[in-house]
Motif scaffolding. Structure first.
Motif, PDB file in Angstrom:
ATOM      1  N   GLN A 157      -3.034   5.240   0.321  1.00 19.20           N
ATOM      2  CA  GLN A 157      -3.993   4.147   0.482  1.00 19.20           C
ATOM      3  C   GLN A 157      -4.230   3.857   1.964  1.00 19.20           C
ATOM      4  O   GLN A 157      -5.359   3.578   2.372  1.00 19.20           O
ATOM      5  CB  GLN A 157      -3.494   2.891  -0.226  1.00 19.20           C
ATOM      6  N   GLU A 176      -6.589   6.508   3.295  1.00 18.39           N
ATOM      7  CA  GLU A 176      -7.967   6.225   2.878  1.00 18.39           C
ATOM      8  C   GLU A 176      -8.561   5.074   3.689  1.00 18.39           C
ATOM      9  O   GLU A 176      -9.720   5.139   4.119  1.00 18.39           O
ATOM     10  CB  GLU A 176      -8.003   5.890   1.378  1.00 18.39           C
ATOM     11  N   TRP A 191       0.840  -1.195   0.000  1.00 19.05           N
ATOM     12  CA  TRP A 191       0.000   0.000   0.000  1.00 19.05           C
ATOM     13  C   TRP A 191       0.876   1.246   0.000  1.00 19.05           C
ATOM     14  O   TRP A 191       1.984   1.260   0.525  1.00 19.05           O
ATOM     15  CB  TRP A 191      -0.859   0.068   1.248  1.00 19.05           C
ATOM     16  N   THR A 192       0.345   2.306  -0.565  1.00 12.70           N
ATOM     17  CA  THR A 192       0.988   3.614  -0.423  1.00 12.70           C
ATOM     18  C   THR A 192       0.470   4.248   0.861  1.00 12.70           C
ATOM     19  O   THR A 192      -0.552   3.815   1.417  1.00 12.70           O
ATOM     20  CB  THR A 192       0.658   4.536  -1.609  1.00 12.70           C
TER      21      THR A 192
END
Length: 91
Positions: free
Chosen positions: A57, A60, A53-54
Motif C-alpha cells: 500500500q 502504491e 498500511w502494508t
C-alpha cells in the motif's frame, strides 16, 4: 541477500508487500541508539496515518500521490526502511 530462484524471489516480494509498517516499526532488526533516535523523532500523528498500511500500500501511495500528499506522511515513516520500497516496486 538474494533469492536462489525466481519462485523464491517472487515469494519474498509478496511477503514484503504484505508486511505492515507497524510491524517493522515495532519489531526493528536493531534496537540501537539510532533506532531510539528514530522512535523519538517519528511524527506520531503522521505515523498513525500509515501504521496499518502494508508495504504494498505504501508503494502504491508513493507511485500515485502528489508530492504534498507524500510529504504529509513522510515523517511518520521509519527512515531505516527506505531501502524496502524499491524491492516492493520490482514486483
Amino acid at each position: 541477500m538474494g533469492a536462489d530462484d525466481e519462485a523464491t524471489r517472487k515469494n519474498a516480494r509478496a511477503l514484503l508487500a504484505n508486511t505492515r509498517i507497524k510491524d517493522l516499526y515495532e519489531h526493528p532488526l536493531h534496537k540501537d541508539n539510532l533506532q531510539k533516535l528514530i522512535w523519538l523523532t517519528t511524527d506520531q500523528t503522521q505515523y498513525a496515518k500509515v501504521k496499518d498500511w502494508t508495504m504494498g500500500q505504501l508503494k502504491e501511495f508513493l507511485l500515485t500521490k502528489s508530492e504534498a500528499e507524500i510529504k504529509g506522511i513522510m515523517y511518520g515513516l521509519d527512515q531505516r526502511h527506505d531501502w524496502l520500497c524499491p524491492k516492493v516496486d520490482e514486483q
